[in-house]
Motif scaffolding. Structure first.
Motif, PDB file in Angstrom:
ATOM      1  N   ARG A  82       0.274  -0.311   9.682  1.00 33.71           N
ATOM      2  CA  ARG A  82       1.495  -0.881  10.269  1.00 33.71           C
ATOM      3  C   ARG A  82       1.817  -1.070  11.667  1.00 33.71           C
ATOM      4  NH1 ARG A  82       5.036   1.578   6.902  1.00 33.71           N
ATOM      5  NH2 ARG A  82       4.978   0.070   5.170  1.00 33.71           N
ATOM      6  N   ALA A  83       1.441  -0.063  12.290  1.00 35.83           N
ATOM      7  CA  ALA A  83       1.521   0.105  13.777  1.00 35.83           C
ATOM      8  C   ALA A  83       0.557  -0.217  14.638  1.00 35.83           C
ATOM      9  CB  ALA A  83       2.371   1.474  14.227  1.00 35.83           C
ATOM     10  N   LEU A  91       0.819  -1.291  -0.047  1.00 37.31           N
ATOM     11  CA  LEU A  91      -0.107  -0.018  -0.068  1.00 37.31           C
ATOM     12  C   LEU A  91       1.000   1.279  -0.140  1.00 37.31           C
ATOM     13  CD1 LEU A  91      -2.985   0.982   0.124  1.00 37.31           C
ATOM     14  CD2 LEU A  91      -2.817   1.044   2.550  1.00 37.31           C
ATOM     15  N   ASP A  92       1.920   1.241   0.840  1.00 38.78           N
ATOM     16  CA  ASP A  92       2.703   2.521   0.877  1.00 38.78           C
ATOM     17  C   ASP A  92       3.383   2.762  -0.672  1.00 38.78           C
ATOM     18  OD1 ASP A  92       3.926   4.293   2.278  1.00 38.78           O
ATOM     19  OD2 ASP A  92       5.491   3.032   3.105  1.00 38.78           O
ATOM     20  N   ALA A  93       3.741   1.542  -1.273  1.00 40.44           N
ATOM     21  CA  ALA A  93       4.249   1.864  -2.630  1.00 40.44           C
ATOM     22  C   ALA A  93       3.388   2.343  -3.530  1.00 40.44           C
ATOM     23  CB  ALA A  93       4.877   0.522  -3.092  1.00 40.44           C
ATOM     24  N   LEU A 128      -5.058  16.888  -3.745  1.00 45.79           N
ATOM     25  CA  LEU A 128      -4.598  15.380  -3.835  1.00 45.79           C
ATOM     26  C   LEU A 128      -3.192  15.513  -3.058  1.00 45.79           C
ATOM     27  CD1 LEU A 128      -5.397  14.592  -7.570  1.00 45.79           C
ATOM     28  CD2 LEU A 128      -6.976  14.432  -5.316  1.00 45.79           C
ATOM     29  N   ARG A 129      -2.357  16.446  -3.143  1.00 43.28           N
ATOM     30  CA  ARG A 129      -0.972  16.396  -2.461  1.00 43.28           C
ATOM     31  C   ARG A 129      -1.306  16.132  -0.982  1.00 43.28           C
ATOM     32  NH1 ARG A 129       3.119  14.304  -5.283  1.00 43.28           N
ATOM     33  NH2 ARG A 129       3.286  15.585  -7.387  1.00 43.28           N
ATOM     34  N   ASN A 130      -2.398  17.066  -0.531  1.00 40.45           N
ATOM     35  CA  ASN A 130      -2.668  16.883   1.082  1.00 40.45           C
ATOM     36  C   ASN A 130      -3.144  15.580   1.436  1.00 40.45           C
ATOM     37  OD1 ASN A 130      -1.620  19.323   1.430  1.00 40.45           O
ATOM     38  ND2 ASN A 130      -3.781  20.271   1.291  1.00 40.45           N
ATOM     39  N   ARG A 131      -3.968  14.788   0.631  1.00 41.61           N
ATOM     40  CA  ARG A 131      -4.515  13.625   0.744  1.00 41.61           C
ATOM     41  C   ARG A 131      -3.550  12.418   0.659  1.00 41.61           C
ATOM     42  NH1 ARG A 131      -7.278  10.158   3.536  1.00 41.61           N
ATOM     43  NH2 ARG A 131      -8.909   8.931   2.550  1.00 41.61           N
ATOM     44  N   MET A 142      -2.673   9.717   3.495  1.00 37.86           N
ATOM     45  CA  MET A 142      -2.750   8.481   3.119  1.00 37.86           C
ATOM     46  C   MET A 142      -1.516   7.750   3.473  1.00 37.86           C
ATOM     47  SD  MET A 142      -4.764   8.203  -0.424  1.00 37.86           S
ATOM     48  CE  MET A 142      -4.640   6.664  -0.773  1.00 37.86           C
ATOM     49  N   ALA A 143      -0.340   8.302   3.362  1.00 39.19           N
ATOM     50  CA  ALA A 143       0.796   7.610   3.612  1.00 39.19           C
ATOM     51  C   ALA A 143       0.938   7.605   5.283  1.00 39.19           C
ATOM     52  CB  ALA A 143       2.113   8.481   3.232  1.00 39.19           C
ATOM     53  N   LEU A 144       0.380   8.653   6.086  1.00 37.73           N
ATOM     54  CA  LEU A 144       0.339   8.127   7.462  1.00 37.73           C
ATOM     55  C   LEU A 144      -0.623   7.296   7.992  1.00 37.73           C
ATOM     56  CD1 LEU A 144       1.097   9.400  10.249  1.00 37.73           C
ATOM     57  CD2 LEU A 144      -0.657  11.375   9.959  1.00 37.73           C
ATOM     58  N   ARG A 145      -1.672   7.178   7.321  1.00 37.15           N
ATOM     59  CA  ARG A 145      -2.525   6.147   7.624  1.00 37.15           C
ATOM     60  C   ARG A 145      -2.056   4.753   7.214  1.00 37.15           C
ATOM     61  NH1 ARG A 145      -8.979   6.951   6.252  1.00 37.15           N
ATOM     62  NH2 ARG A 145      -9.247   8.947   7.664  1.00 37.15           N
TER      63      ARG A 145
END
Length: 402
Positions: free
Chosen positions: A116-117, A80-82, A101-104, A108-111
């Motif tokens: 993962r955590a 998903l990260d990739a 879109l950049r903000n989202r 998404m990367a944070l989610r």
């Protein structure tokens, strides 16, 4: 409630599609992001599958923290990260859309990091980064509400999962009578707790019990807000308005509580619940255990079962701070309306009040389509007056039953 632009006229019928102002690359990037977002059932992944099972054991012996279990992740975080990193945003030419879109993408990367955590000590700080800190002023407001609102078991009659499902289906049928093509659903599940919306579906726990006086308000919250904005957002040229732009959760939840006020269904116990969630998040972030926070909540007058529900939502996944945003989002929207702001554009999709100027820019350039459906509670002639009174109120206690 409107201010300036009239309800239902956010954009003329001949706007986005005919104008063709978004380039193919713009729309391809948006659609790719929306498709990817649709593969992740974020709230389900955060929700314990055994929350209802351990409830009775904890309430019988509330001396040890409950142990929650979770479903297997649907998507591998590394994959998903990739996929998030590979989203084709470099070719987006519309500056407003690019910013949205950049903000989202960053969110998404944070989610992904949160997935993962999940259920690890690292999760809590990621949750705070996502949903923001709980500031002292909000905690003070929440504690004041718990002090002054009547406590104890205030609502006795309730409906079970089957009865609430029937009510939800009837509510959805109303929207289908307006637009037969809308794809929203409701179902009972044995792997969720309470009632929640994931994507286009209202999920109801098989153990759900909803106070009879709260049924309509909960329908306006879940169906009339979360599902209505999902339908309207997916009908936009920008599909991410259906999936949700960055930080949409706070405004969505605030708008959903506004719906409860507008239909006259905000009860004292519900407002206490929203306040208790803030207090619980603050307690958890301060290092308190589940048992300690549960004890704190019962000390504020919550019944033991209700206190368990609040604490479970907050401690799930390792420390899920999302529940503080309901009260915070409500306060922000009431301030927005009190200042003459309109709610109309917020029904077009899922985005934050912070991004409203960007969405207004798109609407002013006739790039957004009109809403396919509007919340049913707006048909009530008294709803606008309730919202106006709520925005003018200088005391949140006055919001109870509007």
């Amino acid at each position: 409630m409107t201010a300036g632009r009239e309800r239902g006229t956010a954009a003329p019928e001949t706007s986005a599609i005919e104008a063709g102002a978004f380039s193919a690359a713009d729309l391809a990037a948006d659609h790719a992001m929306a498709s990817l977002a649709g593969t992740v059932r974020f709230l389900l992944e955060m929700t314990p599958v055994n929350a209802d099972d351990v409830r009775s054991a904890f309430l019988a012996h509330p001396e040890s923290d409950p142990v929650f279990e979770y479903r297997e992740l649907d998507v591998a975080p590394d994959v998903l990260d990739a996929e998030v990193a590979a989203l084709p945003l470099d070719g987006v030419t519309d500056a407003t859309l690019a910013a949205l879109l950049r903000n989202r993408q960053r969110e998404m990367a944070l989610r992904v990091e949160m997935l993962r955590a999940r259920a690890t000590p690292e999760f809590l700080q990621l949750s705070i980064a996502h949903y923001g800190p709980v500031l002292p002023a909000l905690v003070h407001t929440a504690e004041d509400l718990l002090e002054r609102l009547p406590s104890g078991r205030l609502e006795h009659d309730s409906v079970d999962a089957a009865a609430f499902l029937a009510a939800a289906k009837a509510e959805i049928d109303h929207y289908r009578s307006v637009d037969p093509d809308i794809g929203i659903h409701a179902e009972i599940r044995d792997d969720v707790s309470g009632v929640l919306v994931e994507g286009n579906t209202l999920l109801i726990s098989h153990n759900a019990s909803v106070a009879a006086t709260r049924v309509n308000a909960l329908l306006q919250h879940e169906v009339g807000t979360h599902l209505v904005t999902q339908v309207n957002g997916l009908a936009q040229p920008i599909r991410m308005l259906g999936s949700g732009l960055a930080h949409y959760d706070e405004t969505q939840e605030g708008l959903a509580v506004v719906a409860e006020i507008a239909c006259g269904g905000l009860t004292a116990s519900r407002l206490r619940q929203l306040a208790a969630r803030v207090v619980a998040v603050h307690s958890m972030v301060g290092g308190a255990s589940f048992v300690e926070t549960h004890r704190l909540l019962t000390g504020h007058g919550l019944p033991a079962g209700s206190a368990y529900g609040v604490a479970m939502r907050v401690y799930r996944a390792g420390g899920f701070t999302k529940d503080a945003i309901y009260l915070r989002g409500l306060l922000a929207l009431l301030e927005h309306v009190a200042g003459g702001g309109s709610l109309d554009l917020l029904f077009l999709g899922k985005f934050s009040l912070e991004d409203l100027p960007l969405v207004e820019d798109l609407a002013d350039r006739r790039l957004l389509a009109p809403a396919k459906i509007t919340p049913r509670y707006l048909d009530d002639p008294e709803s606008e007056g309730r919202l106006r009174d709520a925005a003018r109120a200088d005391d949140l206690v006055a919001l109870v039953n509007a």
